[in-house]
Design an enzyme around this catalytic site. Structure first.
Site, PDB file in Angstrom:
ATOM      1  N   ASP A  49      -4.878  -7.391  -3.161  1.00  0.00           N
ATOM      2  CA  ASP A  49      -3.985  -6.499  -2.489  1.00  0.00           C
ATOM      3  C   ASP A  49      -4.523  -5.906  -1.427  1.00  0.00           C
ATOM      4  OD1 ASP A  49      -1.070  -5.673  -2.547  1.00  0.00           O
ATOM      5  OD2 ASP A  49      -2.274  -3.750  -2.504  1.00  0.00           O
ATOM      6  N   TYR A  54      -5.115  -0.062   4.910  1.00  0.00           N
ATOM      7  CA  TYR A  54      -6.095   0.274   4.295  1.00  0.00           C
ATOM      8  C   TYR A  54      -7.573   0.024   4.898  1.00  0.00           C
ATOM      9  CZ  TYR A  54      -2.792  -0.296   0.320  1.00  0.00           C
ATOM     10  OH  TYR A  54      -1.564  -0.214  -0.499  1.00  0.00           O
ATOM     11  N   LYS A  83       0.170  -5.826   4.042  1.00  0.00           N
ATOM     12  CA  LYS A  83       1.406  -5.029   4.341  1.00  0.00           C
ATOM     13  C   LYS A  83       1.552  -4.817   5.604  1.00  0.00           C
ATOM     14  CE  LYS A  83       0.663  -3.349  -0.391  1.00  0.00           C
ATOM     15  NZ  LYS A  83      -0.857  -3.109  -0.337  1.00  0.00           N
ATOM     16  N   HIS A 114       5.404  -1.817   4.022  1.00  0.00           N
ATOM     17  CA  HIS A 114       4.692  -0.877   3.372  1.00  0.00           C
ATOM     18  C   HIS A 114       5.387   0.452   2.921  1.00  0.00           C
ATOM     19  CE1 HIS A 114       0.390   0.479   2.786  1.00  0.00           C
ATOM     20  NE2 HIS A 114       0.926   0.753   2.010  1.00  0.00           N
TER      21      HIS A 114
END
Ligand code: A2P
Length: 317
Positions: A49, A54, A83, A114
């Site tokens: 994920d 990120y 996302k 997200h």
């Protein structure tokens, strides 16, 4: 390693592995991410994920590419979720193409909105400024998400941090139903109402921060230190983390624990061949509830679509 009991089928027809490695660690060293992914693959994880937010897409992509080149795994054997960040809500197709370039993949298995939020490019993070918020149009964003499926850039689409109400609104216009809602979920934030609703409309729930998240400035939310869970873990000869993850699996959800530690990555995957008792479930169901991430940073009384935390979660907090 067989996949029985380790995957469930999504409404999009693809299968999601029930334990995935979370990689949400902004500013994490890319080499550490690569090592974590390689370790995870070795111990059996087939679900990773990430998110454009990120900054772990490149390292994850490098590690997966390396594993494919070595013949350790083939593309169709692993599941990747990324996302759409709130700054890219106007153009999911372009945003996903950028993510795919980072990931060195031709498609992802799951692409999620997200947050139910639209921000201007270059917004301040993690706390957007008043001028960063833009009017939200989830209907047009979802059309872009559907386009990603039509173009073959993702197998399935979904949402993250959506309440029952927001999912209901989405379903009223969606041509493709969301396959997944990824939310905070752990024994101290059990999401019973949301899970019941998602089950009714055939949307799979995934848990981010299934261990309650890393301790931050406010400390940990206490799920890993909870005496009831500790006692259950001792009784089964398991760790607290394993009990928490197993509890999630027995609720029918998938869990995405993050770890950059070899032993803990392996430990978090050893949750398939044992189970909790009805009494354990009864004890856990009585734990006092406390959401760790309330989303206060995206609430303001002027420019945010959400004037209060209650509005952000549609009262489901
Ligand atoms: P570490 O990377 O040192 O293992 P969450 O997935 O809920 O966001 O939690 C992530 C945090 O939990 C990280 O700080 C991670 O640290 C820690 N963690 C992950 N797995 C375990 C485990 N099995 N036991 C203890 N801490 C863990």
């Amino acid at each position: 390693m067989g996949s029985a009991g380790k995957v469930v089928e999504l409404n999009a027809g693809t299968k999601i592995p029930l334990v995935g490695l979370g990689t949400a660690a902004i500013n994490q060293n890319p080499e550490e991410i690569k090592t974590a992914v390689a370790t995870a693959l070795e111990v059996g994880y087939r679900h990773f994920d990430t998110a454009s937010l990120y900054r772990s897409e490149c390292a994850l992509g490098d590690a997966l590419k390396e594993a494919c080149l070595k013949g350790l795994v083939a593309r169709e054997e692993f599941f990747v979720t990324t996302k759409l960040w709130s700054e890219d809500l106007d153009d999911p197709v372009s945003a996903l193409r950028t993510s795919l370039k980072n990931l060195k993949l031709e498609y992802v298995d799951l692409y999620l909105i997200h947050w139910p939020l639209r921000l201007r490019k270059g917004s301040s993070f993690p706390i957007p400024k008043e001028e960063d918020f833009l009017p939200l149009d989830l209907e047009s964003a979802w059309k872009g998400m559907e386009q990603c499926v039509h173009l073959g850039l993702t197998k399935a689409i979904g949402v993250s941090n959506f309440s029952c109400k927001k999912i209901g609104d989405l379903l009223s216009h969606a041509k493709i139903s969301p396959a997944v809602n990824q939310v905070e979920m752990h024994p101290l934030w059990q999401q019973k109402k949301l899970r019941d609703y998602c089950s009714k409309v055939n949307i799979h729930v995934s848990a981010w921060s299934p261990l309650g998240g890393a301790p931050n400035a406010q400390g940990s939310n206490g799920v890993m230190d909870n005496p009831v869970i500790k006692e259950i873990a001792e009784k089964h000869g398991k760790t607290t983390a394993q009990v928490i993850l197993r509890w999630g699996l027995e609720q029918g959800i998938s869990v995405l624990p993050k770890s950059y530690n070899k032993g803990r990555i392996a430990q978090n995957f050893q949750v398939f061949d044992w189970s909790l008792t009805a009494e354990d479930h009864s004890k856990i169901s009585r734990l006092e509830q406390k959401k760790a991430n309330r989303g206060e940073e995206v609430v303001n009384s002027t420019t945010s679509p959400y004037k209060s935390v209650e509005e952000l979660w549609d009262g489901e907090i």
